[in-house]
Design an enzyme around this catalytic site. Structure first.
Site, PDB file in Angstrom:
ATOM      1  N   SER A 106       0.829  -1.208   0.000  1.00 19.56           N
ATOM      2  CA  SER A 106       0.000   0.000   0.000  1.00 19.56           C
ATOM      3  C   SER A 106       0.870   1.267   0.000  1.00 19.56           C
ATOM      4  O   SER A 106       1.614   1.481  -0.947  1.00 19.56           O
ATOM      5  CB  SER A 106      -0.965  -0.080   1.194  1.00 19.56           C
ATOM      6  N   ASP A 156     -10.339  -3.987  -5.015  1.00 20.54           N
ATOM      7  CA  ASP A 156      -9.692  -2.989  -4.143  1.00 20.54           C
ATOM      8  C   ASP A 156     -10.467  -1.670  -4.190  1.00 20.54           C
ATOM      9  O   ASP A 156     -10.571  -1.056  -5.251  1.00 20.54           O
ATOM     10  CB  ASP A 156      -8.243  -2.782  -4.630  1.00 20.54           C
ATOM     11  N   HIS A 187      -8.182  -4.543  -0.746  1.00 17.84           N
ATOM     12  CA  HIS A 187      -6.912  -3.852  -0.528  1.00 17.84           C
ATOM     13  C   HIS A 187      -6.001  -4.634   0.422  1.00 17.84           C
ATOM     14  O   HIS A 187      -4.795  -4.450   0.420  1.00 17.84           O
ATOM     15  CB  HIS A 187      -7.179  -2.437   0.024  1.00 17.84           C
TER      16      HIS A 187
HETATM   17  C1  MLT Z   1      -1.402   6.084  -0.055  1.00 18.37           C
HETATM   18  O1  MLT Z   1      -1.751   7.090   0.520  1.00 18.37           O
HETATM   19  O2  MLT Z   1      -0.225   5.760  -0.223  1.00 18.37           O
HETATM   20  C2  MLT Z   1      -2.479   5.200  -0.602  1.00 18.37           C
HETATM   21  O3  MLT Z   1      -3.709   5.861  -0.553  1.00 18.37           O
HETATM   22  C3  MLT Z   1      -2.537   3.903   0.122  1.00 18.37           C
HETATM   23  C4  MLT Z   1      -2.828   4.098   1.575  1.00 18.37           C
HETATM   24  O4  MLT Z   1      -1.894   4.300   2.317  1.00 18.37           O
HETATM   25  O5  MLT Z   1      -3.984   4.048   1.966  1.00 18.37           O
END
Ligand code: MLT
Length: 210
Positions: A106, A156, A187
């Protein structure tokens, strides 16, 4: 740039074998400890290097600032990517490591993608779990021949599959050797991520080369 690695909160586990080290990059709200068990499962022989993101959002560690979900502060992302590259260099000296393979989840996958685009020489390759395109305009990068595995979730709610496909196309256009798998997942991490990452890393069989 030299950097004292004590300035960066991180975990380090020496590898019992000679595999290429893994750089573990957690998701929003994670810590340097989060991905150690995953790293050990997918790369049993590798040293594990896991920094904690240096930014906090409502108390949750991240690797760079964002303006809203999925909307990144690109100037901050560039700066933090440089900081991460400096940390990796310092940690390689300190622990005697070759260029690591990144394993990011992520937010951690997003800064790993940024690192591939801005300072590809720092990484031997990357496993990006649920990443998205880090920059509105992709920087010109030469990622020639670096292996990259992208694992996306078909359901996701944070990263539309089209966005992950765009990232795969950008990295491929810059010369990376990209495998993109879309899993029946959201996700969150699934068992399929673990087996695919482990199999892919095994197939690379990159030795540590400090
Ligand atoms: C981010 O901010 O890098 C993406 O939205 C993934 C997350 O951290 O939720």
């Amino acid at each position: 740039m030299t950097q004292d690695i004590r300035d960066v909160v991180h975990a380090f586990e020496p590898g019992p074998g000679t595999a290429r080290p893994l750089l573990l990059l957690h998701g929003t709200g994670g810590s340097e400890h989060d991905l150690l068990p995953l790293g050990r499962m997918v790369a049993p022989d590798a040293a594990l290097l896991a920094p904690r993101g240096g930014v906090t959002e409502n108390g949750m560690p991240r690797f760079f600032r964002r303006l809203a979900e999925g909307v990144f502060d690109e100037a901050d992302l560039r700066r933090r990517t440089g900081d991460l590259a400096a940390f990796i260099g310092a940690a390689q000296d300190r622990y005697g490591l070759g260029a690591p393979l990144a394993l990011g989840f992520s937010n951690g996958a997003n800064i790993a993608a940024s690192l591939l685009m801005l300072q590809p020489e720092v990484l031997a390759g990357a496993v990006l779990i649920r990443p998205m395109v880090p920059f509105a305009e992709p920087p010109a990068a030469d990622i020639a021949g670096k292996p990259v595995l992208i694992l996306s979730g078909a359901m996701d709610p944070i990263v539309p599959v089209e966005n992950a496909r765009r990232l795969a196309a950008q990295l491929t256009a810059s010369g990376a050797s990209v495998e993109h798998r879309i899993l029946p997942a959201g996700h969150g991490l699934s068992q399929a991520d673990v087996s695919l990452a482990a199999g892919w890393l095994r197939s690379l069989a990159l030795p540590n080369a400090a």
